[in-house]
Design a protein around this motif. Structure first.
Motif, PDB file in Angstrom:
ATOM      1  N   ARG A  41       0.828  -1.215   0.000  1.00 39.06           N
ATOM      2  CA  ARG A  41       0.000   0.000   0.000  1.00 39.06           C
ATOM      3  C   ARG A  41       0.860   1.261   0.000  1.00 39.06           C
ATOM      4  O   ARG A  41       0.549   2.224  -0.691  1.00 39.06           O
ATOM      5  CB  ARG A  41      -0.930   0.011   1.210  1.00 39.06           C
ATOM      6  N   LEU A  42       1.924   1.241   0.772  1.00 45.01           N
ATOM      7  CA  LEU A  42       2.815   2.396   0.799  1.00 45.01           C
ATOM      8  C   LEU A  42       3.534   2.546  -0.538  1.00 45.01           C
ATOM      9  O   LEU A  42       3.694   3.663  -1.042  1.00 45.01           O
ATOM     10  CB  LEU A  42       3.820   2.275   1.940  1.00 45.01           C
ATOM     11  N   CYS A  43       3.932   1.443  -1.134  1.00 38.99           N
ATOM     12  CA  CYS A  43       4.586   1.500  -2.454  1.00 38.99           C
ATOM     13  C   CYS A  43       3.647   2.102  -3.492  1.00 38.99           C
ATOM     14  O   CYS A  43       4.081   2.871  -4.354  1.00 38.99           O
ATOM     15  CB  CYS A  43       5.038   0.115  -2.891  1.00 38.99           C
ATOM     16  N   ALA A  44       2.368   1.764  -3.410  1.00 34.49           N
ATOM     17  CA  ALA A  44       1.392   2.337  -4.338  1.00 34.49           C
ATOM     18  C   ALA A  44       1.317   3.849  -4.173  1.00 34.49           C
ATOM     19  O   ALA A  44       1.249   4.590  -5.155  1.00 34.49           O
ATOM     20  CB  ALA A  44       0.023   1.702  -4.126  1.00 34.49           C
ATOM     21  N   LEU A  45       1.366   4.334  -2.929  1.00 38.34           N
ATOM     22  CA  LEU A  45       1.354   5.775  -2.684  1.00 38.34           C
ATOM     23  C   LEU A  45       2.623   6.437  -3.203  1.00 38.34           C
ATOM     24  O   LEU A  45       2.577   7.531  -3.773  1.00 38.34           O
ATOM     25  CB  LEU A  45       1.177   6.056  -1.191  1.00 38.34           C
ATOM     26  N   VAL A  46       3.763   5.772  -3.003  1.00 35.77           N
ATOM     27  CA  VAL A  46       5.032   6.300  -3.518  1.00 35.77           C
ATOM     28  C   VAL A  46       4.969   6.390  -5.041  1.00 35.77           C
ATOM     29  O   VAL A  46       5.379   7.391  -5.631  1.00 35.77           O
ATOM     30  CB  VAL A  46       6.224   5.445  -3.050  1.00 35.77           C
ATOM     31  N   ASN A  47       4.422   5.371  -5.684  1.00 35.49           N
ATOM     32  CA  ASN A  47       4.305   5.392  -7.148  1.00 35.49           C
ATOM     33  C   ASN A  47       3.401   6.525  -7.623  1.00 35.49           C
ATOM     34  O   ASN A  47       3.694   7.175  -8.628  1.00 35.49           O
ATOM     35  CB  ASN A  47       3.793   4.052  -7.663  1.00 35.49           C
ATOM     36  N   LEU A  48       2.301   6.774  -6.900  1.00 38.46           N
ATOM     37  CA  LEU A  48       1.421   7.895  -7.257  1.00 38.46           C
ATOM     38  C   LEU A  48       2.155   9.226  -7.109  1.00 38.46           C
ATOM     39  O   LEU A  48       2.022  10.118  -7.945  1.00 38.46           O
ATOM     40  CB  LEU A  48       0.171   7.888  -6.381  1.00 38.46           C
ATOM     41  N   ALA A  49       2.944   9.350  -6.045  1.00 37.41           N
ATOM     42  CA  ALA A  49       3.711  10.575  -5.836  1.00 37.41           C
ATOM     43  C   ALA A  49       4.723  10.773  -6.962  1.00 37.41           C
ATOM     44  O   ALA A  49       4.881  11.887  -7.479  1.00 37.41           O
ATOM     45  CB  ALA A  49       4.412  10.530  -4.477  1.00 37.41           C
ATOM     46  N   ILE A  50       5.412   9.712  -7.348  1.00 41.65           N
ATOM     47  CA  ILE A  50       6.404   9.810  -8.420  1.00 41.65           C
ATOM     48  C   ILE A  50       5.722  10.174  -9.740  1.00 41.65           C
ATOM     49  O   ILE A  50       6.227  11.005 -10.501  1.00 41.65           O
ATOM     50  CB  ILE A  50       7.239   8.527  -8.528  1.00 41.65           C
ATOM     51  N   ASP A  51       4.556   9.590 -10.013  1.00 39.05           N
ATOM     52  CA  ASP A  51       3.815   9.959 -11.221  1.00 39.05           C
ATOM     53  C   ASP A  51       3.446  11.442 -11.208  1.00 39.05           C
ATOM     54  O   ASP A  51       3.556  12.132 -12.222  1.00 39.05           O
ATOM     55  CB  ASP A  51       2.558   9.109 -11.371  1.00 39.05           C
ATOM     56  N   TYR A  52       3.017  11.942 -10.046  1.00 33.30           N
ATOM     57  CA  TYR A  52       2.685  13.360  -9.902  1.00 33.30           C
ATOM     58  C   TYR A  52       3.920  14.227 -10.174  1.00 33.30           C
ATOM     59  O   TYR A  52       3.856  15.208 -10.911  1.00 33.30           O
ATOM     60  CB  TYR A  52       2.150  13.616  -8.488  1.00 33.30           C
ATOM     61  N   ILE A  53       5.032  13.852  -9.557  1.00 32.03           N
ATOM     62  CA  ILE A  53       6.280  14.602  -9.725  1.00 32.03           C
ATOM     63  C   ILE A  53       6.664  14.673 -11.199  1.00 32.03           C
ATOM     64  O   ILE A  53       6.952  15.744 -11.738  1.00 32.03           O
ATOM     65  CB  ILE A  53       7.416  13.964  -8.901  1.00 32.03           C
ATOM     66  N   MET A  54       6.669  13.536 -11.865  1.00 34.39           N
ATOM     67  CA  MET A  54       7.120  13.501 -13.252  1.00 34.39           C
ATOM     68  C   MET A  54       6.156  14.227 -14.186  1.00 34.39           C
ATOM     69  O   MET A  54       6.583  14.854 -15.163  1.00 34.39           O
ATOM     70  CB  MET A  54       7.348  12.059 -13.708  1.00 34.39           C
ATOM     71  N   GLU A  55       4.865  14.170 -13.890  1.00 31.55           N
ATOM     72  CA  GLU A  55       3.888  14.913 -14.687  1.00 31.55           C
ATOM     73  C   GLU A  55       4.162  16.418 -14.587  1.00 31.55           C
ATOM     74  O   GLU A  55       4.145  17.131 -15.593  1.00 31.55           O
ATOM     75  CB  GLU A  55       2.468  14.597 -14.208  1.00 31.55           C
ATOM     76  N   HIS A  56       4.450  16.887 -13.377  1.00 29.09           N
ATOM     77  CA  HIS A  56       4.730  18.306 -13.189  1.00 29.09           C
ATOM     78  C   HIS A  56       6.063  18.713 -13.819  1.00 29.09           C
ATOM     79  O   HIS A  56       6.168  19.806 -14.377  1.00 29.09           O
ATOM     80  CB  HIS A  56       4.673  18.665 -11.703  1.00 29.09           C
ATOM     81  N   VAL A  57       7.057  17.861 -13.731  1.00 25.12           N
ATOM     82  CA  VAL A  57       8.341  18.162 -14.371  1.00 25.12           C
ATOM     83  C   VAL A  57       8.145  18.276 -15.879  1.00 25.12           C
ATOM     84  O   VAL A  57       8.592  19.246 -16.500  1.00 25.12           O
ATOM     85  CB  VAL A  57       9.412  17.096 -14.034  1.00 25.12           C
ATOM     86  N   SER A  58       7.467  17.301 -16.474  1.00 26.61           N
ATOM     87  CA  SER A  58       7.309  17.325 -17.931  1.00 26.61           C
ATOM     88  C   SER A  58       6.455  18.501 -18.391  1.00 26.61           C
ATOM     89  O   SER A  58       6.747  19.103 -19.435  1.00 26.61           O
ATOM     90  CB  SER A  58       6.732  15.997 -18.431  1.00 26.61           C
ATOM     91  N   CYS A  59       5.433  18.884 -17.614  1.00 24.14           N
ATOM     92  CA  CYS A  59       4.600  20.031 -17.999  1.00 24.14           C
ATOM     93  C   CYS A  59       5.338  21.356 -17.837  1.00 24.14           C
ATOM     94  O   CYS A  59       5.251  22.220 -18.701  1.00 24.14           O
ATOM     95  CB  CYS A  59       3.320  20.054 -17.170  1.00 24.14           C
TER      96      CYS A  59
END
Length: 116
Positions: A11-29
């Motif tokens: 469950r924590l890994c899933a949250l970490v993955n969501l955070a990383i997806d958020y980070i990378m989306e913001h970096v790319s935008c």
């Protein structure tokens, strides 16, 4: 590359993955990074806490890494600058070293897996 030194439960890994997806989306935008292969566009590749940014213009590399550090800090993640490397996988000269927020990031000619 984001650094995370613990083994996390699913469950924590899933949250970490969501955070990383958020980070990378913001970096790319914010930076506008993307590389086209055929009709597909790629911005990054991430697996667990390891990230590869795809940048097609050397002049945006430092900006992309600075932005990744800023966005990561929102989640109390930090960039492991010792493990962060630059590699040219396309045409052109070998990757050269850059300095990002006082951290030297080395250019390499081949990938080395960093974990034991």
């Amino acid at each position: 590359m984001l650094y995370n030194s613990f083994q996390c439960p699913p469950r924590l890994c899933a949250l970490v993955n969501l955070a990383i997806d958020y980070i990378m989306e913001h970096v790319s935008c914010k930076v506008g990074i993307r590389v086209g292969i055929g009709s597909n566009l790629f911005t990054d590749l991430d697996y667990a806490d390891d990230i590869t940014l795809f940048v097609d213009k050397p002049e945006v590399l430092s900006i992309a890494l600075e932005t990744m550090e800023q966005e990561s800090a929102k989640f109390r993640f930090r960039v492991s600058w010792m493990k962060t490397k630059i590699q040219n996988v396309g045409a052109g000269p070998p990757a050269s070293c850059v300095t990002v927020n006082g951290h030297n990031v080395d250019g390499i000619s081949e990938f080395t897996y960093l974990r034991p």
